[in-house]
Write an enzyme that holds these catalytic residues in place. Sequence first.
Site, PDB file in Angstrom:
ATOM      1  N   TYR A  93      66.909  24.322  -1.494  1.00 16.15           N
ATOM      2  CA  TYR A  93      67.965  25.020  -2.866  1.00 16.15           C
ATOM      3  C   TYR A  93      69.108  25.124  -1.874  1.00 16.15           C
ATOM      4  O   TYR A  93      70.018  25.819  -3.013  1.00 16.15           O
ATOM      5  CB  TYR A  93      66.603  26.354  -2.396  1.00 16.15           C
ATOM      6  CG  TYR A  93      65.955  26.423  -3.493  1.00 16.15           C
ATOM      7  CD1 TYR A  93      65.219  26.579  -4.543  1.00 16.15           C
ATOM      8  CD2 TYR A  93      64.667  25.674  -2.191  1.00 16.15           C
ATOM      9  CE1 TYR A  93      64.353  26.863  -5.357  1.00 16.15           C
ATOM     10  CE2 TYR A  93      62.807  26.776  -3.637  1.00 16.15           C
ATOM     11  CZ  TYR A  93      63.501  26.458  -4.808  1.00 16.15           C
ATOM     12  OH  TYR A  93      62.425  26.742  -5.394  1.00 16.15           O
ATOM     13  N   GLU A 105      38.595  23.447   7.339  1.00 21.28           N
ATOM     14  CA  GLU A 105      39.366  23.265   5.891  1.00 21.28           C
ATOM     15  C   GLU A 105      39.460  23.874   5.247  1.00 21.28           C
ATOM     16  O   GLU A 105      41.236  23.926   5.226  1.00 21.28           O
ATOM     17  CB  GLU A 105      38.589  21.399   5.643  1.00 21.28           C
ATOM     18  CG  GLU A 105      38.967  21.031   4.501  1.00 21.28           C
ATOM     19  CD  GLU A 105      37.955  20.384   2.808  1.00 21.28           C
ATOM     20  OE1 GLU A 105      39.098  20.429   2.603  1.00 21.28           O
ATOM     21  OE2 GLU A 105      37.148  20.251   3.629  1.00 21.28           O
ATOM     22  N   ASP A 139      34.531  19.341   4.376  1.00 21.41           N
ATOM     23  CA  ASP A 139      33.562  19.736   3.231  1.00 21.41           C
ATOM     24  C   ASP A 139      33.187  18.193   3.617  1.00 21.41           C
ATOM     25  O   ASP A 139      34.128  17.383   3.810  1.00 21.41           O
ATOM     26  CB  ASP A 139      34.048  19.401   1.791  1.00 21.41           C
ATOM     27  CG  ASP A 139      34.863  20.453   1.202  1.00 21.41           C
ATOM     28  OD1 ASP A 139      34.654  21.526   1.343  1.00 21.41           O
ATOM     29  OD2 ASP A 139      35.073  20.964   0.362  1.00 21.41           O
TER      30      ASP A 139
END
Length: 382
Positions: free
Chosen positions: A124, A210, A263
């Site tokens: 930025y 996760e 997962d």
Amino acid sequence: MEDRSVCSTPVPAGNKASLRETSHESHVPSAEVLESIENVILDVLKSLAQNKAPVLTLARRSDWRNIEFKDSVGLQMIPHYTTKQIRSDCPRSAPKFALMLKILSMIYKMVQSNTYATKRDIYYSDTLLFGSQSVVDNIINDISCMLRIPRRSLHVLSTTRGFVAGNLSYTEEDGTKVNCTCSTTAVTVPSNVQGIKNLISLAKFMLIVEKDATFQRLLDDDFCNKLSPCIMITGRGIPDLNTRLLVRKLWDSFQIPIFTLMDADPHGVEIMCIYKYGSASMSFEAHHLTVPSIKWLGLLPSDLQRLNIHKDALIPFTKQDQKKLASIQKRPYIACQPTWKKELEIMAASKLKAEIQVLTSLSSDYLSRVYLPNKLQFGGWV
């Protein structure tokens, strides 16, 4: 992926760059950082003085040919790695050459004045010049690898996304005392992991989760205190540098078992491998970032069969899933993990994946009340 904007000049086998000896300590003195940057600029000036086009030589960080697997470390860059040259006289790579010098200049000023900036701050400072945040991120990693200096010693901070909770307290660099034990809400992973001290914990194990949603559910169920004291961490998906640094710091401090809850899909396996073995692109910092002793607690592909999860609750593989899994199966560390190899074969054969939330099909609190306690009690990890 290869950086297609770079005019790369492969270094012949006999001229491969050699990794200079570096300490595995995570801090490099400011004087050494300044000297390293000055040496880069001196080389540029020497080339100009000789009427030659200056070049910057970078390691091919993401090239698997430059990476070796070592049990005790994970993925690390080989001592003699191939490189690419960022040329100042090539239209495709000249912009990157200029941006690298610009960021080197910014780093030099920050180290000199003992100030810090995040990668976001750097982007930025001139969005039109840099074009995108990913350009800045990539250049900073290239500079860190080129100089063989960890990002923190370059005075560049990462924006933290991860959370930590459970039986842990510590003091931050500025003297702030943080107690994760007393909080029913998670604490943000510190932005300066190397600076934290006075770490205290009675935790019996650490659980890396996760997803943020699963992490919050376990927090709501008071999982950190119900079974036995533990520390929970989530990177909320692919972990940022600070989350990985914290996992490593906690391992170095307490030497307690570390388990992962992901997962049952290729993406979850990929994330677990990053915590355990590291990533190809950050292999030059493997000694600070990996914990090869991490165990895969769940959700295992074999669990789906064992628990008789209905196929309607599972998700079919996409082509991208198949490609990702095939890529993981070829990685050097899978050959050393026969039980992991077997789990991945089960996943590949079924062509089905499952999120941790699939366990709610058995009961709403099955994860914290049955699944995790049984796994931890009876050694259901690989």
